[in-house]
Design a protein around this motif. Sequence first.
Motif, PDB file in Angstrom:
ATOM      1  N   LEU A   1       2.816   2.663  -1.455  1.00  0.00           N
ATOM      2  CA  LEU A   1       1.523   2.177  -0.980  1.00  0.00           C
ATOM      3  C   LEU A   1       0.521   2.105  -2.118  1.00  0.00           C
ATOM      4  O   LEU A   1      -0.249   1.137  -2.242  1.00  0.00           O
ATOM      5  N   ASN A   2       0.521   3.101  -2.977  1.00  0.00           N
ATOM      6  CA  ASN A   2      -0.396   3.110  -4.116  1.00  0.00           C
ATOM      7  C   ASN A   2      -0.057   1.992  -5.113  1.00  0.00           C
ATOM      8  O   ASN A   2      -0.943   1.281  -5.588  1.00  0.00           O
ATOM      9  N   ASP A   3       1.232   1.821  -5.397  1.00  0.00           N
ATOM     10  CA  ASP A   3       1.645   0.790  -6.348  1.00  0.00           C
ATOM     11  C   ASP A   3       1.566  -0.617  -5.770  1.00  0.00           C
ATOM     12  O   ASP A   3       1.679  -1.592  -6.520  1.00  0.00           O
ATOM     13  N   SER A   4       1.409  -0.736  -4.463  1.00  0.00           N
ATOM     14  CA  SER A   4       1.298  -2.068  -3.871  1.00  0.00           C
ATOM     15  C   SER A   4       0.067  -2.804  -4.370  1.00  0.00           C
ATOM     16  O   SER A   4       0.012  -4.039  -4.332  1.00  0.00           O
TER      17      SER A   4
ATOM     18  N   PHE B   1       0.517  -6.526  -5.046  1.00  0.00           N
ATOM     19  CA  PHE B   1      -0.300  -7.402  -4.194  1.00  0.00           C
ATOM     20  C   PHE B   1      -1.764  -7.051  -4.436  1.00  0.00           C
ATOM     21  O   PHE B   1      -2.333  -6.209  -3.736  1.00  0.00           O
ATOM     22  N   ALA B   2      -2.357  -7.665  -5.428  1.00  0.00           N
ATOM     23  CA  ALA B   2      -3.749  -7.369  -5.769  1.00  0.00           C
ATOM     24  C   ALA B   2      -4.678  -7.893  -4.687  1.00  0.00           C
ATOM     25  O   ALA B   2      -4.448  -8.972  -4.128  1.00  0.00           O
TER      26      ALA B   2
ATOM     27  N   LEU C   1      12.644   2.055  -1.664  1.00  0.00           N
ATOM     28  CA  LEU C   1      11.294   2.554  -1.943  1.00  0.00           C
ATOM     29  C   LEU C   1      10.949   2.433  -3.426  1.00  0.00           C
ATOM     30  O   LEU C   1       9.807   2.116  -3.787  1.00  0.00           O
ATOM     31  N   HIS C   2      11.932   2.664  -4.297  1.00  0.00           N
ATOM     32  CA  HIS C   2      11.677   2.498  -5.732  1.00  0.00           C
ATOM     33  C   HIS C   2      11.426   1.030  -6.064  1.00  0.00           C
ATOM     34  O   HIS C   2      10.667   0.720  -6.993  1.00  0.00           O
ATOM     35  N   GLU C   3      12.046   0.136  -5.307  1.00  0.00           N
ATOM     36  CA  GLU C   3      11.791  -1.290  -5.526  1.00  0.00           C
ATOM     37  C   GLU C   3      10.375  -1.661  -5.078  1.00  0.00           C
ATOM     38  O   GLU C   3       9.719  -2.489  -5.700  1.00  0.00           O
ATOM     39  N   LEU C   4       9.916  -1.036  -3.998  1.00  0.00           N
ATOM     40  CA  LEU C   4       8.541  -1.282  -3.540  1.00  0.00           C
ATOM     41  C   LEU C   4       7.522  -0.624  -4.456  1.00  0.00           C
ATOM     42  O   LEU C   4       6.363  -1.062  -4.522  1.00  0.00           O
TER      43      LEU C   4
END
Length: 255
Positions: free
Chosen positions: A151-154, A158-159, A249-252
């Motif tokens: 969620l944090n890396d999203s 997705f800026a 999850l690592h891919e997300l």
Amino acid sequence: MRIDISLLPALAASFMLVFARIGAMVMLLPGFGEVNIPVRIRLGIALMLTMILLPLHRAAYTVDMNSMAPLMVMMVHEIIIGVVLGATARVTLSALQVAGSVIAQQLGLGFVTSIDPTQGQQGALIGNFLTILGLTLLFATDMHHLVIAALNDSYNVFAPGQLLPSGDVASLFTRAFTTAFKIGIQLAAPFIVFGLVFNLGLGILARLMPQMQVYFVGVPLSILGGFMILAVIIATMMGTFMDYFGGVLHELAPG
């Protein structure tokens, strides 16, 4: 003393945008978004995560308070991103339900159903057991922390305010569905082989001994043999699933 509150409307708008992404994701996440979890608890989790992540990504939101149209477009954009992330994790978990359904059919237990607590509808009993076991392992191994990391890396993938890459989203969903089905079949592969060999043996036995009631002999043996195989390989099955779920999850969360 004078307090400047002019920044509060923009801060409140940013809070709602962050909450839209996080709330949509939490409502679909395995373990957090189940139908038997009270809505207030899910809402509380989403609000807590929003308060944690808002200071980290507040600068990414450029909010124009003079017009509501851009704000509403950004709100819909954030909800779609949250749904994409949550649905991907939910589809990943469905691999266990696929495996359970195939196993149940091979053991002759396809008609034995119960309420699936993760979906609120009828499902194969073995599939429900594997799903609950998978959820338990996700929390026992602290893998739900990877969900928060995703969620944090999203915000890097997705800026906020940028056009949603529909091609990447479609590819993500397609890959998630096909991989979940493939992993589900792979987890159930030993039972497919067992069912094939066992039913072939019963067919030969029925031809050799026509007077024998093959059905009444075969069904209990099939269930007994299937549960013995399940007891032997369940640790390997769940280990394979955990590796698969962690890879998704690592891919997300590539960071």
